[in-house]
Enzyme design. Structure first.
Site, mmCIF file in Angstrom:
data_model
loop_
_atom_site.group_PDB
_atom_site.id
_atom_site.type_symbol
_atom_site.label_atom_id
_atom_site.label_comp_id
_atom_site.label_asym_id
_atom_site.label_seq_id
_atom_site.Cartn_x
_atom_site.Cartn_y
_atom_site.Cartn_z
ATOM 1 N N TYR A 22 0.875 -1.034 0.100
ATOM 2 C CA TYR A 22 0.162 0.015 -0.057
ATOM 3 C C TYR A 22 0.949 1.352 0.092
ATOM 4 C CZ TYR A 22 -3.432 3.317 1.930
ATOM 5 O OH TYR A 22 -4.337 4.378 2.201
ATOM 6 N N ILE A 23 1.613 1.413 0.951
ATOM 7 C CA ILE A 23 2.410 2.619 1.252
ATOM 8 C C ILE A 23 3.858 2.679 -0.032
ATOM 9 C CG2 ILE A 23 3.548 4.489 2.750
ATOM 10 C CD1 ILE A 23 1.683 2.738 4.628
ATOM 11 N N ASP A 75 12.100 -12.973 -0.862
ATOM 12 C CA ASP A 75 11.898 -12.898 0.725
ATOM 13 C C ASP A 75 13.300 -12.183 1.422
ATOM 14 O OD1 ASP A 75 9.904 -14.524 3.147
ATOM 15 O OD2 ASP A 75 11.516 -12.853 3.520
ATOM 16 N N SER A 77 5.900 3.312 13.133
ATOM 17 C CA SER A 77 4.434 3.452 13.252
ATOM 18 C C SER A 77 4.302 4.300 14.642
ATOM 19 C CB SER A 77 3.715 2.303 13.329
ATOM 20 O OG SER A 77 2.425 2.349 13.934
ATOM 21 N N THR A 126 2.358 3.616 16.678
ATOM 22 C CA THR A 126 1.840 2.489 17.755
ATOM 23 C C THR A 126 3.105 2.287 18.684
ATOM 24 O OG1 THR A 126 0.883 0.428 17.949
ATOM 25 C CG2 THR A 126 2.887 0.272 16.509
ATOM 26 N N TYR A 155 3.083 -6.721 16.732
ATOM 27 C CA TYR A 155 3.284 -6.075 15.662
ATOM 28 C C TYR A 155 4.098 -4.716 16.199
ATOM 29 C CZ TYR A 155 2.535 -2.037 12.386
ATOM 30 O OH TYR A 155 2.657 -0.984 11.651
ATOM 31 N N LYS A 204 8.043 -2.993 15.710
ATOM 32 C CA LYS A 204 8.599 -1.526 15.233
ATOM 33 C C LYS A 204 9.271 -0.924 16.161
ATOM 34 C CE LYS A 204 6.174 -1.312 11.382
ATOM 35 N NZ LYS A 204 7.011 -1.639 9.976
ATOM 36 N N TYR A 231 4.427 6.631 11.089
ATOM 37 C CA TYR A 231 3.116 7.095 10.486
ATOM 38 C C TYR A 231 2.104 7.015 11.609
ATOM 39 C CZ TYR A 231 5.594 4.394 6.763
ATOM 40 O OH TYR A 231 6.398 3.954 5.711
ATOM 41 N N ARG A 266 -8.045 9.444 16.075
ATOM 42 C CA ARG A 266 -6.826 8.881 15.570
ATOM 43 C C ARG A 266 -6.404 10.252 14.433
ATOM 44 N NH1 ARG A 266 -7.124 5.601 18.567
ATOM 45 N NH2 ARG A 266 -6.696 3.380 18.439
ATOM 46 N N ARG A 313 -12.581 -2.564 21.275
ATOM 47 C CA ARG A 313 -11.768 -3.849 20.423
ATOM 48 C C ARG A 313 -10.446 -3.764 21.394
ATOM 49 N NH1 ARG A 313 -9.065 -3.005 14.570
ATOM 50 N NH2 ARG A 313 -8.251 -1.060 15.361
ATOM 51 N N GLY A 369 -7.031 -3.954 22.899
ATOM 52 C CA GLY A 369 -5.583 -3.478 22.308
ATOM 53 C C GLY A 369 -5.898 -1.757 21.850
HETATM 54 C C1 WQD Z 1 -8.503 2.935 13.740
HETATM 55 C C2 WQD Z 1 -9.904 3.325 14.652
HETATM 56 C C3 WQD Z 1 -10.647 1.402 15.871
HETATM 57 C C4 WQD Z 1 -12.292 -0.854 12.418
HETATM 58 C C5 WQD Z 1 -3.484 0.319 13.153
HETATM 59 C C6 WQD Z 1 -1.935 0.107 13.715
HETATM 60 C C7 WQD Z 1 -1.028 0.923 12.968
HETATM 61 C C8 WQD Z 1 -1.316 0.891 11.358
HETATM 62 C C9 WQD Z 1 -2.816 1.429 11.254
HETATM 63 C C10 WQD Z 1 -0.145 -0.639 10.170
HETATM 64 C C11 WQD Z 1 -9.696 2.674 16.044
HETATM 65 C C12 WQD Z 1 -11.688 1.846 14.969
HETATM 66 C C13 WQD Z 1 -11.665 0.302 13.102
HETATM 67 C C14 WQD Z 1 -13.440 -0.996 12.521
HETATM 68 C C15 WQD Z 1 -13.652 0.269 14.099
HETATM 69 N N1 WQD Z 1 -0.952 -0.190 11.117
HETATM 70 N N2 WQD Z 1 -12.410 0.727 13.908
HETATM 71 N N3 WQD Z 1 -14.340 -0.387 13.414
HETATM 72 O O1 WQD Z 1 -5.617 0.418 15.202
HETATM 73 O O2 WQD Z 1 -5.592 2.938 14.984
HETATM 74 O O3 WQD Z 1 -3.758 1.385 13.970
HETATM 75 O O4 WQD Z 1 -3.615 0.457 11.983
HETATM 76 O O5 WQD Z 1 0.694 0.127 9.395
HETATM 77 O O6 WQD Z 1 0.118 1.152 13.441
HETATM 78 O O7 WQD Z 1 -1.746 0.270 15.131
HETATM 79 O O8 WQD Z 1 -6.046 1.677 12.852
HETATM 80 O O9 WQD Z 1 -7.730 1.657 11.261
HETATM 81 O O10 WQD Z 1 -7.597 -0.607 12.956
HETATM 82 O O11 WQD Z 1 -8.387 1.614 13.758
HETATM 83 O O12 WQD Z 1 -14.176 1.174 15.051
HETATM 84 O O13 WQD Z 1 -13.984 -2.044 11.858
HETATM 85 O O14 WQD Z 1 -11.098 2.811 14.124
HETATM 86 O O15 WQD Z 1 -11.202 1.212 17.019
HETATM 87 O O16 WQD Z 1 -10.247 3.448 17.034
HETATM 88 P P1 WQD Z 1 -5.366 1.531 14.297
HETATM 89 P P2 WQD Z 1 -7.534 1.016 12.532
#
Ligand code: WQD
Length: 343
Positions: free
Chosen positions: A13-14, A60, A127, A129, A152, A156, A180, A234, A298, A300
């Site tokens: 993707y990126i 790989d 990230s 994260t 994950y 990082k 990011y 976010r 959710r 985490g």
């Molecule tokens: C965003 C918000 C969910 C899905 C992660 C990784 C980060 C990067 C991006 C890789 C949260 C809410 C989500 C859904 C929802 N990964 N949500 N319903 O968790 O902030 O970040 O993905 O590069 O490193 O940590 O992203 O898009 O999963 O969630 O309500 O069906 O949307 O609870 O608040 P996240 P996300």
């Protein structure tokens, strides 16, 4: 003579959006990808966008011998942008060893061949994260890193440590980690974008698939957080803005403008957006009333995070250009093209 840049994970993707920006900036981008979470056809679409077909080597990075052989054939690679990694938070909890082996062994192999062949410059895909739930918001690069909440996220954090230690031990290796926030959207050509495998974990692809009718409804994971509307917050930035930051970062290293051998930058808009606000953005740009339901939190998920991007703004001269609605519109356009089987 065009400078040759290795993009690992360049059909992802990126990575694919960054490859487009590198080519348009006049670089010769070569891709290594094992196609675990992407497809070779992305190269054809990069060709359509830029008029240049980047070389794709399917291998790989965990296979050191094959990687070494490739680098021997491309001794003119001056720099590396490293995207290749598994990135699904939930999956990493269930398969930690796969994540540690893949994400860390590939990085160690990459650094080893960079040192062996004297490739000095590395930009690393990190990230936000790594911050966990920051005490202070917006979050700056000197914010304390919290214990990772997933394997994950830990790959990082450990990845950044491996890189930093390498730059300390070997002054010939210079690196930048880009942290990011939440990349969303797709290239305005709608020829490349996110290609989630199976049910998307991330909000925006799940949201656009719901808008298209592929998913019954969007589940909003909690509205009882300590945020203005109760849903998580976010920092959503357009993937093209994010891609451009990689070009700026690799040029900083190539031109020797880095002020330290290891630097870290937060890449975000600086604006916090809630899940419910993201839904409203989608409804504005699509004209569709989205079906969603509030469900439990959710595991985490952190409550809220958004960047203080002023260091990247000042030091890199980079900032995001697209608004949330503009980014969301490209995500919706991409979803429609994807489903029309034109891709
Ligand atoms: C965003 C918000 C969910 C899905 C992660 C990784 C980060 C990067 C991006 C890789 C949260 C809410 C989500 C859904 C929802 N990964 N949500 N319903 O968790 O902030 O970040 O993905 O590069 O490193 O940590 O992203 O898009 O999963 O969630 O309500 O069906 O949307 O609870 O608040 P996240 P996300």
């Amino acid at each position: 003579m065009k400078k040759k840049i290795l993009v690992t994970g360049g059909t992802g993707y990126i990575g694919s959006h960054t490859t487009v920006e590198l080519i348009e900036e006049g670089f010769d981008a070569v891709i290594i990808d094992n196609l675990y979470n992407s497809e070779a056809g992305v190269v054809d679409r990069i060709h359509k966008i830029t008029g240049v077909r980047p070389l794709l080597e399917v291998l790989d990075l965990c296979d050191l011998e094959k990687l070494d052989g490739f680098i021997q054939k491309h001794r003119d690679i001056s720099s590396v942008i490293h995207f290749a990694a598994y990135k699904a938070v939930g999956e990493s909890v269930n398969k930690p060893l796969e994540y540690y082996r893949n994400n860390l062994l590939s990085l160690v192999n990459l650094l080893s061949v960079m040192k062996r062949y004297g490739i000095p410059n590395l930009v690393f895909s990190s990230s936000c994260t790594v911050y966990g739930q920051p005490e202070k918001l917006p979050v700056t690069e000197d914010a304390p890193l919290q214990p990772a909440t997933s394997p994950y996220g830990n790959t990082k954090q450990v990845g950044e440590t491996i890189i930093r230690d390498t730059t300390v031990s070997d002054k010939n290796v210079r690196a930048i980690s880009l942290r990011y926030f939440n990349p969303i959207g797709a290239h305005p050509s709608a020829l490349i974008g996110e290609l989630p495998r199976g049910v998307p974990e991330n909000l925006v692809p799940y949201l656009t698939q719901t808008g298209y009718g592929i998913r019954e409804e969007l589940k909003v994971f909690g509205d009882d957080y300590n945020t203005p509307d109760g849903s998580c917050v976010r920092d959503y930035l357009h993937v093209v803005d994010l891609a451009k930051a990689h070009v700026v970062a690799i040029k900083r290293l190539i031109e020797g403008k880095n002020k330290a051998n290891y630097e870290v930058f937060n890449l975000g808009t600086g604006n916090g957006v809630s899940v419910l606000e993201a839904i409203k953005s989608f409804e504005r740009v699509s004209g569709i009333k989205l079906k969603y339901r509030i469900v439990g939190r959710r595991a985490g998920d952190i409550e809220k995070i958004w960047a203080d991007p002023s260091f990247a703004n000042k030091e890199l001269g980079w900032k995001t250009l697209s608004s949330l609605d503009e980014a969301m519109k490209t995500a919706w356009d991409w979803e429609k093209i994807l489903r029309s089987n034109k891709i």
